[in-house]
Scaffold this motif. Structure first.
Motif, mmCIF file in Angstrom:
data_model
loop_
_atom_site.group_PDB
_atom_site.id
_atom_site.type_symbol
_atom_site.label_atom_id
_atom_site.label_comp_id
_atom_site.label_asym_id
_atom_site.label_seq_id
_atom_site.Cartn_x
_atom_site.Cartn_y
_atom_site.Cartn_z
ATOM 1 N N PRO A 175 0.835 -1.202 0.000
ATOM 2 C CA PRO A 175 0.000 0.000 0.000
ATOM 3 C C PRO A 175 0.869 1.251 0.000
ATOM 4 O O PRO A 175 1.885 1.308 0.699
ATOM 5 C CB PRO A 175 -0.790 -0.127 1.309
ATOM 6 N N ASP A 176 0.491 2.239 -0.799
ATOM 7 C CA ASP A 176 1.260 3.486 -0.843
ATOM 8 C C ASP A 176 0.725 4.433 0.223
ATOM 9 O O ASP A 176 -0.383 4.964 0.084
ATOM 10 C CB ASP A 176 1.146 4.128 -2.224
ATOM 11 N N PRO A 177 1.500 4.659 1.297
ATOM 12 C CA PRO A 177 1.015 5.551 2.356
ATOM 13 C C PRO A 177 0.885 6.995 1.907
ATOM 14 O O PRO A 177 0.268 7.808 2.596
ATOM 15 C CB PRO A 177 2.075 5.398 3.455
ATOM 16 N N GLY A 178 1.436 7.318 0.752
ATOM 17 C CA GLY A 178 1.334 8.683 0.244
ATOM 18 C C GLY A 178 -0.018 9.011 -0.353
ATOM 19 O O GLY A 178 -0.318 10.186 -0.605
ATOM 20 N N MET A 179 -0.852 7.984 -0.567
ATOM 21 C CA MET A 179 -2.169 8.214 -1.177
ATOM 22 C C MET A 179 -2.994 9.190 -0.339
ATOM 23 O O MET A 179 -3.784 9.967 -0.859
ATOM 24 C CB MET A 179 -2.906 6.880 -1.323
ATOM 25 N N ALA A 180 -2.800 9.172 0.978
ATOM 26 C CA ALA A 180 -3.587 10.034 1.863
ATOM 27 C C ALA A 180 -3.179 11.500 1.774
ATOM 28 O O ALA A 180 -3.990 12.387 2.079
ATOM 29 C CB ALA A 180 -3.457 9.550 3.309
ATOM 30 N N ILE A 181 -1.929 11.778 1.349
ATOM 31 C CA ILE A 181 -1.437 13.161 1.399
ATOM 32 C C ILE A 181 -1.078 13.730 0.033
ATOM 33 O O ILE A 181 -0.761 14.910 -0.070
ATOM 34 C CB ILE A 181 -0.204 13.272 2.324
ATOM 35 N N THR A 182 -1.111 12.912 -1.012
ATOM 36 C CA THR A 182 -0.694 13.382 -2.325
ATOM 37 C C THR A 182 -1.699 14.373 -2.903
ATOM 38 O O THR A 182 -2.790 14.576 -2.352
ATOM 39 C CB THR A 182 -0.480 12.205 -3.290
ATOM 40 N N THR A 183 -1.370 14.995 -4.008
ATOM 41 C CA THR A 183 -2.243 15.992 -4.623
ATOM 42 C C THR A 183 -3.510 15.333 -5.159
ATOM 43 O O THR A 183 -3.542 14.135 -5.453
ATOM 44 C CB THR A 183 -1.518 16.688 -5.789
ATOM 45 N N ALA A 184 -4.539 16.126 -5.308
ATOM 46 C CA ALA A 184 -5.824 15.618 -5.797
ATOM 47 C C ALA A 184 -5.671 14.984 -7.180
ATOM 48 O O ALA A 184 -6.300 13.968 -7.486
ATOM 49 C CB ALA A 184 -6.847 16.749 -5.835
ATOM 50 N N GLU A 185 -4.808 15.566 -8.012
ATOM 51 C CA GLU A 185 -4.613 15.049 -9.368
ATOM 52 C C GLU A 185 -4.013 13.643 -9.363
ATOM 53 O O GLU A 185 -4.303 12.829 -10.229
ATOM 54 C CB GLU A 185 -3.708 16.001 -10.163
ATOM 55 N N ASN A 186 -3.161 13.362 -8.365
ATOM 56 C CA ASN A 186 -2.587 12.021 -8.273
ATOM 57 C C ASN A 186 -3.581 11.008 -7.717
ATOM 58 O O ASN A 186 -3.467 9.805 -7.978
ATOM 59 C CB ASN A 186 -1.331 12.036 -7.400
ATOM 60 N N LYS A 187 -4.544 11.489 -6.936
ATOM 61 C CA LYS A 187 -5.558 10.590 -6.387
ATOM 62 C C LYS A 187 -6.540 10.139 -7.462
ATOM 63 O O LYS A 187 -7.077 9.035 -7.399
ATOM 64 C CB LYS A 187 -6.294 11.269 -5.235
ATOM 65 N N GLY A 188 -6.784 11.011 -8.418
ATOM 66 C CA GLY A 188 -7.689 10.668 -9.508
ATOM 67 C C GLY A 188 -7.523 11.642 -10.649
ATOM 68 O O GLY A 188 -7.697 12.848 -10.471
#
Length: 311
Positions: A175-188
């Motif tokens: 699991p990438d723990p950065g998913m919670a803090i990354t930019t909105a564009e990287n989330k989707g």
């Protein structure tokens, strides 16, 4: 009585011999000298000049270019260890043959380099990891990294990049723990292409024309859910290669959530940014914020590796 005298004489002789050779022991073996810090040749693409510098003087320019210099120290230090490892492996493989140098300042040829972004945070990250590299069973690893892995990193170099030149058993899906803090564009993210653009990219990758593009879909997926093949018209195309042909800043990853075709447009939706193999930079930032060490960060993303002081 004679027997006892002979035995005593023999013991006395052994005692004298032991004392004699006690002063003739082999000298203690000196420890092997530590390896010296390498001096590398760097081709400066902007000017065409070749600079020679110590590797530890080169690395701050790489770390500053590859990661945001204001990020947590331990994230930058993990990046420094991977940059050092990347450099040493590439040098061992022959460096940048186009220029006859160990390295270059081009991200396409080697890795990013921008000394204008160096700050004290970056300098400290390089200094605190001086000489530290990552190895797997005694060999330098391919020190891959990328921006964001979405919810899960790639399970292998084959899945994420179709890399088959050598085994990379140290890559794992976590699991990438950065998913919670990354930019909105990287989330989707959403990326749209004309059918003509798509057809040109397919021809570039396969050398074949896909014909009328009525269907675009994920034809095969890897264990982490990333597309490994796309079906575009009548062509089956390697997904990582098509991503590069379309532009890796536009088709941000192969972790595709949907593909729709409307008229002349094909729209991809997905998660993450990058190939997903190795260390997620946003994940490194998240782990550093949790208090993880640079070594902990690297061992989270790479399995079975050891961190070694090379100099």
């Amino acid at each position: 009585m004679a027997y006892r005298l002979k035995l005593g004489a023999a013991l006395l002789g052994l005692l004298l011999l032991s004392q004699l050779f006690a002063g003739c022991r082999a000298p203690a073996r000196k420890p092997a000298p530590a390896a010296q810090e390498p001096t590398i040749s760097l081709y400066v693409n902007q000017t065409g000049e070749v600079k020679r510098m110590k590797i530890e003087d080169y690395l701050p320019g790489v770390v500053a270019a590859e990661m945001e210099p204001t990020w947590p120290l331990n994230a930058l230090a993990a990046q420094a260890i991977l940059a050092r490892t990347f450099t040493m492996k590439k040098i061992a493989e022959g460096g940048v043959k186009a220029h006859g140098t160990d390295a270059s300042t081009s991200v396409e040829e080697f890795q990013a380099y921008d000394p204008t972004r160096i700050n004290d945070n970056v300098r400290r990250a390089v200094e605190m990891t001086r000489g530290e590299v990552v190895k797997y069973q005694g060999d330098y690893i391919n020190a891959w990294f990328y921006a964001s892995g979405g919810p899960q990193t790639a399970a292998s170099a084959v899945e994420g990049m179709n890399f088959r030149r050598e085994p990379a058993p140290y890559i794992q899906s976590v699991p990438d723990p950065g998913m919670a803090i990354t930019t909105a564009e990287n989330k989707g993210w959403t990326a749209g292409f004309s059918k003509a653009e798509l057809a040109a990219a397919v021809r570039k990758v396969t050398g074949q024309d896909p014909g009328p593009i009525t269907t675009v879909k994920v034809a095969a997926k890897g264990p982490s859910g990333r597309a490994t093949q796309f079906q575009v018209g009548r062509s089956t195309v390697d997904a990582p290669a098509l991503r590069l042909a379309l532009g890796n800043d536009r088709l941000r990853s192969t972790l595709i959530t949907s593909i729709t075709t409307t008229g002349d447009r094909v729209t991809f939706k997905g998660e993450g940014y990058g190939h997903g193999v190795g260390m997620s930079q946003w994940g490194a930032k998240a782990l550093a914020q949790q208090g993880k060490s640079p070594q902990d960060i690297i061992k989270y993303f790479f399995k079975g590796v050891e961190l070694v002081k090379a100099w």
